[in-house]
Design a protein around this motif. Structure first.
Motif, PDB file in Angstrom:
ATOM      1  N   ALA A  64       0.829  -1.206   0.000  1.00  0.00           N
ATOM      2  CA  ALA A  64       0.000   0.000   0.000  1.00  0.00           C
ATOM      3  C   ALA A  64       0.862   1.254   0.000  1.00  0.00           C
ATOM      4  O   ALA A  64       0.566   2.227  -0.712  1.00  0.00           O
ATOM      5  CB  ALA A  64      -0.917  -0.005   1.231  1.00  0.00           C
ATOM      6  N   PHE A  65       1.948   1.234   0.771  1.00  0.00           N
ATOM      7  CA  PHE A  65       2.846   2.392   0.806  1.00  0.00           C
ATOM      8  C   PHE A  65       3.499   2.631  -0.555  1.00  0.00           C
ATOM      9  O   PHE A  65       3.625   3.776  -1.010  1.00  0.00           O
ATOM     10  CB  PHE A  65       3.925   2.199   1.876  1.00  0.00           C
ATOM     11  N   ILE A  66       3.923   1.553  -1.218  1.00  0.00           N
ATOM     12  CA  ILE A  66       4.558   1.687  -2.539  1.00  0.00           C
ATOM     13  C   ILE A  66       3.605   2.383  -3.508  1.00  0.00           C
ATOM     14  O   ILE A  66       3.999   3.280  -4.264  1.00  0.00           O
ATOM     15  CB  ILE A  66       4.968   0.299  -3.077  1.00  0.00           C
ATOM     16  N   VAL A  67       2.352   1.943  -3.490  1.00  0.00           N
ATOM     17  CA  VAL A  67       1.362   2.524  -4.409  1.00  0.00           C
ATOM     18  C   VAL A  67       1.096   3.985  -4.063  1.00  0.00           C
ATOM     19  O   VAL A  67       1.127   4.872  -4.931  1.00  0.00           O
ATOM     20  CB  VAL A  67       0.047   1.710  -4.363  1.00  0.00           C
ATOM     21  N   LEU A  68       0.859   4.268  -2.782  1.00  0.00           N
ATOM     22  CA  LEU A  68       0.509   5.631  -2.364  1.00  0.00           C
ATOM     23  C   LEU A  68       1.685   6.595  -2.493  1.00  0.00           C
ATOM     24  O   LEU A  68       1.494   7.778  -2.780  1.00  0.00           O
ATOM     25  CB  LEU A  68       0.004   5.623  -0.920  1.00  0.00           C
ATOM     26  N   SER A  69       2.899   6.104  -2.289  1.00  0.00           N
ATOM     27  CA  SER A  69       4.062   6.999  -2.313  1.00  0.00           C
ATOM     28  C   SER A  69       4.246   7.663  -3.666  1.00  0.00           C
ATOM     29  O   SER A  69       4.632   8.834  -3.753  1.00  0.00           O
ATOM     30  CB  SER A  69       5.335   6.228  -1.934  1.00  0.00           C
ATOM     31  N   SER A  70       3.948   6.923  -4.739  1.00  0.00           N
ATOM     32  CA  SER A  70       4.141   7.496  -6.076  1.00  0.00           C
ATOM     33  C   SER A  70       2.892   8.187  -6.609  1.00  0.00           C
ATOM     34  O   SER A  70       2.995   9.155  -7.368  1.00  0.00           O
ATOM     35  CB  SER A  70       4.582   6.400  -7.057  1.00  0.00           C
ATOM     36  N   THR A  71       1.707   7.715  -6.198  1.00  0.00           N
ATOM     37  CA  THR A  71       0.478   8.287  -6.769  1.00  0.00           C
ATOM     38  C   THR A  71      -0.074   9.451  -5.953  1.00  0.00           C
ATOM     39  O   THR A  71      -0.587  10.415  -6.512  1.00  0.00           O
ATOM     40  CB  THR A  71      -0.612   7.207  -6.881  1.00  0.00           C
ATOM     41  N   VAL A  72       0.015   9.368  -4.619  1.00  0.00           N
ATOM     42  CA  VAL A  72      -0.560  10.412  -3.751  1.00  0.00           C
ATOM     43  C   VAL A  72       0.512  11.365  -3.225  1.00  0.00           C
ATOM     44  O   VAL A  72       0.375  12.586  -3.304  1.00  0.00           O
ATOM     45  CB  VAL A  72      -1.326   9.767  -2.568  1.00  0.00           C
ATOM     46  N   PHE A  73       1.608  10.796  -2.697  1.00  0.00           N
ATOM     47  CA  PHE A  73       2.650  11.625  -2.098  1.00  0.00           C
ATOM     48  C   PHE A  73       3.670  12.149  -3.106  1.00  0.00           C
ATOM     49  O   PHE A  73       4.551  12.929  -2.749  1.00  0.00           O
ATOM     50  CB  PHE A  73       3.370  10.851  -0.995  1.00  0.00           C
ATOM     51  N   LYS A  74       3.568  11.695  -4.358  1.00  0.00           N
ATOM     52  CA  LYS A  74       4.416  12.169  -5.459  1.00  0.00           C
ATOM     53  C   LYS A  74       5.906  11.937  -5.193  1.00  0.00           C
ATOM     54  O   LYS A  74       6.766  12.704  -5.640  1.00  0.00           O
ATOM     55  CB  LYS A  74       4.184  13.668  -5.727  1.00  0.00           C
ATOM     56  N   MET A  75       6.227  10.881  -4.468  1.00  0.00           N
ATOM     57  CA  MET A  75       7.628  10.521  -4.265  1.00  0.00           C
ATOM     58  C   MET A  75       8.138   9.795  -5.498  1.00  0.00           C
ATOM     59  O   MET A  75       7.374   9.162  -6.229  1.00  0.00           O
ATOM     60  CB  MET A  75       7.770   9.603  -3.046  1.00  0.00           C
ATOM     61  N   HIS A  76       9.454   9.861  -5.744  1.00  0.00           N
ATOM     62  CA  HIS A  76      10.017   9.088  -6.839  1.00  0.00           C
ATOM     63  C   HIS A  76       9.875   7.606  -6.498  1.00  0.00           C
ATOM     64  O   HIS A  76      10.123   7.198  -5.359  1.00  0.00           O
ATOM     65  CB  HIS A  76      11.493   9.437  -7.046  1.00  0.00           C
ATOM     66  N   PRO A  77       9.470   6.765  -7.454  1.00  0.00           N
ATOM     67  CA  PRO A  77       9.263   5.348  -7.155  1.00  0.00           C
ATOM     68  C   PRO A  77      10.486   4.654  -6.566  1.00  0.00           C
ATOM     69  O   PRO A  77      10.349   3.712  -5.781  1.00  0.00           O
ATOM     70  CB  PRO A  77       8.900   4.755  -8.525  1.00  0.00           C
ATOM     71  N   LEU A  78      11.680   5.108  -6.945  1.00  0.00           N
ATOM     72  CA  LEU A  78      12.897   4.513  -6.386  1.00  0.00           C
ATOM     73  C   LEU A  78      12.913   4.655  -4.871  1.00  0.00           C
ATOM     74  O   LEU A  78      13.186   3.696  -4.134  1.00  0.00           O
ATOM     75  CB  LEU A  78      14.139   5.184  -6.989  1.00  0.00           C
ATOM     76  N   VAL A  79      12.576   5.840  -4.372  1.00  0.00           N
ATOM     77  CA  VAL A  79      12.560   6.092  -2.934  1.00  0.00           C
ATOM     78  C   VAL A  79      11.476   5.242  -2.259  1.00  0.00           C
ATOM     79  O   VAL A  79      11.704   4.624  -1.217  1.00  0.00           O
ATOM     80  CB  VAL A  79      12.328   7.595  -2.638  1.00  0.00           C
ATOM     81  N   GLY A  80      10.287   5.201  -2.866  1.00  0.00           N
ATOM     82  CA  GLY A  80       9.189   4.432  -2.290  1.00  0.00           C
ATOM     83  C   GLY A  80       9.519   2.951  -2.161  1.00  0.00           C
ATOM     84  O   GLY A  80       9.245   2.326  -1.129  1.00  0.00           O
ATOM     85  N   LEU A  81      10.124   2.383  -3.188  1.00  0.00           N
ATOM     86  CA  LEU A  81      10.469   0.965  -3.164  1.00  0.00           C
ATOM     87  C   LEU A  81      11.537   0.657  -2.119  1.00  0.00           C
ATOM     88  O   LEU A  81      11.440  -0.339  -1.383  1.00  0.00           O
ATOM     89  CB  LEU A  81      10.952   0.526  -4.554  1.00  0.00           C
ATOM     90  N   LEU A  82      12.557   1.506  -2.025  1.00  0.00           N
ATOM     91  CA  LEU A  82      13.634   1.261  -1.061  1.00  0.00           C
ATOM     92  C   LEU A  82      13.157   1.448   0.376  1.00  0.00           C
ATOM     93  O   LEU A  82      13.521   0.674   1.275  1.00  0.00           O
ATOM     94  CB  LEU A  82      14.827   2.175  -1.359  1.00  0.00           C
ATOM     95  N   LEU A  83      12.326   2.474   0.614  1.00  0.00           N
ATOM     96  CA  LEU A  83      11.773   2.668   1.960  1.00  0.00           C
ATOM     97  C   LEU A  83      10.878   1.484   2.353  1.00  0.00           C
ATOM     98  O   LEU A  83      10.911   1.026   3.503  1.00  0.00           O
ATOM     99  CB  LEU A  83      10.976   3.968   2.024  1.00  0.00           C
ATOM    100  N   ALA A  84      10.079   0.990   1.402  1.00  0.00           N
ATOM    101  CA  ALA A  84       9.214  -0.159   1.689  1.00  0.00           C
ATOM    102  C   ALA A  84      10.046  -1.395   2.011  1.00  0.00           C
ATOM    103  O   ALA A  84       9.700  -2.180   2.908  1.00  0.00           O
ATOM    104  CB  ALA A  84       8.300  -0.431   0.493  1.00  0.00           C
ATOM    105  N   ALA A  85      11.153  -1.572   1.287  1.00  0.00           N
ATOM    106  CA  ALA A  85      12.037  -2.711   1.556  1.00  0.00           C
ATOM    107  C   ALA A  85      12.608  -2.630   2.969  1.00  0.00           C
ATOM    108  O   ALA A  85      12.639  -3.628   3.711  1.00  0.00           O
ATOM    109  CB  ALA A  85      13.161  -2.750   0.527  1.00  0.00           C
ATOM    110  N   LEU A  86      13.045  -1.440   3.374  1.00  0.00           N
ATOM    111  CA  LEU A  86      13.569  -1.256   4.731  1.00  0.00           C
ATOM    112  C   LEU A  86      12.485  -1.502   5.779  1.00  0.00           C
ATOM    113  O   LEU A  86      12.727  -2.136   6.812  1.00  0.00           O
ATOM    114  CB  LEU A  86      14.133   0.156   4.881  1.00  0.00           C
ATOM    115  N   PHE A  87      11.275  -1.012   5.509  1.00  0.00           N
ATOM    116  CA  PHE A  87      10.140  -1.190   6.429  1.00  0.00           C
ATOM    117  C   PHE A  87       9.868  -2.677   6.662  1.00  0.00           C
ATOM    118  O   PHE A  87       9.737  -3.125   7.806  1.00  0.00           O
ATOM    119  CB  PHE A  87       8.916  -0.490   5.843  1.00  0.00           C
ATOM    120  N   VAL A  88       9.781  -3.440   5.589  1.00  0.00           N
ATOM    121  CA  VAL A  88       9.510  -4.875   5.718  1.00  0.00           C
ATOM    122  C   VAL A  88      10.638  -5.555   6.484  1.00  0.00           C
ATOM    123  O   VAL A  88      10.405  -6.382   7.378  1.00  0.00           O
ATOM    124  CB  VAL A  88       9.333  -5.524   4.323  1.00  0.00           C
ATOM    125  N   GLY A  89      11.877  -5.212   6.129  1.00  0.00           N
ATOM    126  CA  GLY A  89      13.023  -5.846   6.788  1.00  0.00           C
ATOM    127  C   GLY A  89      13.038  -5.594   8.284  1.00  0.00           C
ATOM    128  O   GLY A  89      13.244  -6.520   9.089  1.00  0.00           O
TER     129      GLY A  89
END
Length: 444
Positions: free
Chosen positions: A11-36
């Motif tokens: 959900a964060f990956i999807v919202l980070s790029s569509t709602v929060f306008k973050m670059h997808p690279l940042v969203g994916l890496l932050l999500a990876a850290l969150f899960v870890g």
């Protein structure tokens, strides 16, 4: 909790790029850290795992993306894409370009990874769109839908081939191909319909990977056989290599076909023979193709690698073991097993991005259970492969390399790619599973 953590990350990956306008690279890496962190993986190993996941996916797809971009530039600058488009439109008629691209995708997707096929053919998308006046997004989505339909269901692509092997029917590949083709047909028609209805109004973004195709005087276009060569040669070599394993060619011949049919070597050979497309100043013009192709694939490579990093973190969690344990404690039979296979594949696909990995993980879980649940004949087990392949279509989003290949090589924003490509892959999975269930009621 691990399921909640993974769903929150998606959900964060999807919202980070569509709602929060973050670059997808940042969203994916932050999500990876969150899960870890929240899955309890060793903190001191997280950065290493993310880097390794990025690098491993680059080792599999990086050079393929670069060389595919170069082939696309060659097709463009030599006029070969125009010639190929002319042949295709004469064959199918200019009123049905979307259907033509779906059929081409369906054929190419049988032996070739869908992202490889799309990269090779992305210039053809632009030419067909320009020639017919159809929106580029419509043409591109039709092609991607056709590629994806057979890529997940019809061997010799690795997903269904590995699934058949895991479930104990490596000698029934012909049956898997036949049933896979039947199950994929509704998905081909769906992709044509969906692209024509929902992609017509998609606005393209100003992206470096997308540029106006070079238009060349008709008299200067290469002959058809030369124009098709950069597309057909890699597809032919990859197909021969795949069937060499299935049909048990002589060992030495299989070894050479595997070498020539690897994406790296087959793409390089296509580039080498493409020098003949330029009668004058071949070296200089090919150098321009290399420069153009390499410049246009940087963003795609970064985003593909980030998806690999997220997938690597998920593989370190206990997801597979938890699903296996649940299945062992819940008996089921008949069509219920197909439904469970479908749902497990959906979870793994949506969570970690790779269709092939989702199919391998799901079938490795199901393999020990089939006989006890009454699935013993090749036809029954093939239908399990189809159910898993259908689930592994749902859904392609930002942790999937396929999502970024379609987005970046068409020029569709991430938001609009969710609205079109992601929804289409979901619908394709549902339609393919419905076809699988119909076949189960007829054949099972």
């Amino acid at each position: 909790m691990i399921f909640v953590i993974v769903l929150a990350a998606i959900a964060f990956i999807v919202l980070s790029s569509t709602v929060f306008k973050m670059h997808p690279l940042v969203g994916l890496l932050l999500a990876a850290l969150f899960v870890g962190v929240f899955a309890g993986l060793p903190i001191d190993k997280l950065a290493e795992t993310i880097g390794k996941g990025f690098g491993e996916l680059m080792s599999k797809i990086g050079l393929m993306v670069i060389l595919g971009c170069v082939i696309g530039a060659i097709l463009d600058k030599s006029g070969a894409a125009i010639k190929v488009a002319d042949v295709i439109l004469n064959l199918f008629g200019e009123k049905r370009p979307a259907f033509a691209m779906s059929v081409i995708g369906g054929i190419v997707g049988i032996p070739v990874f869908c992202d490889s096929g799309f990269i090779i053919l992305h210039k053809l998308n632009q030419i067909v769109a320009k020639r017919t006046g159809k929106p580029l997004a419509t043409i591109a989505l039709s092609l991607s839908g056709g590629l994806f339909a057979t890529h997940t269901l019809v061997p010799p692509t690795p997903g269904p081939l590995s699934a058949a092997g895991n479930l104990g029917i490596p000698d029934s590949i012909g049956l898997v191909i036949l049933i896979g083709l039947v199950v994929s047909i509704p998905s081909l028609f769906l992709s044509t319909w969906f692209a024509g209805k929902y992609a017509n109004n998609v606005k393209l973004v100003d992206d470096a990977a997308v540029e106006e195709p070079v238009m060349i005087d008709e008299k200067l276009l290469p002959p058809a056989w030369k124009a098709f060569m950069p597309i057909v040669l890699p597809i032919l070599l990859i197909t021969l290599a795949s069937f060499a394993k299935i049909l048990h060619f002589p060992e030495e011949l299989t070894r050479w076909l595997n070498f020539l049919g690897s994406p790296l070597v087959s793409f390089l050979l296509a580039i080498f023979f493409s020098y003949s497309l330029f009668p004058e100043n071949a070296s200089q013009r090919m150098m321009a193709c290399f420069k153009s192709g390499i410049e246009h694939c940087g963003t795609t490579l970064v985003l593909v690698g980030a998806g690999g990093a997220f997938g690597a973190i998920l593989k370190e969690t206990s997801l597979k073991e938890m699903v296996s344990e649940w299945l062992l404690h819940n008996e089921m039979s008949g069509g219920y097993l197909l439904i469970i296979a479908f749902l497990i594949a959906i979870f793994f696909k949506t969570a970690q991005g790779s269709t092939t990995s989702a199919m391998v993980l799901t079938t490795s879980i199901l393999a020990p259970l089939l006989a006890s649940l009454g699935f013993v004949t090749p036809v029954q087990i093939t239908l399990v492969v189809m159910a898993v392949g259908s689930g592994a279509m749902i859904v392609s989003h930002t942790n999937d390399a396929w999502f970024w290949v379609v987005s970046q090589f068409t020029g569709i924003s991430a938001r609009d790619t969710y609205r079109t490509h992601t929804i289409l892959t979901g619908l394709q999975g549902v339609v393919s599973f419905a076809a699988t269930m119909v076949l189960y009621w007829i054949l099972g």
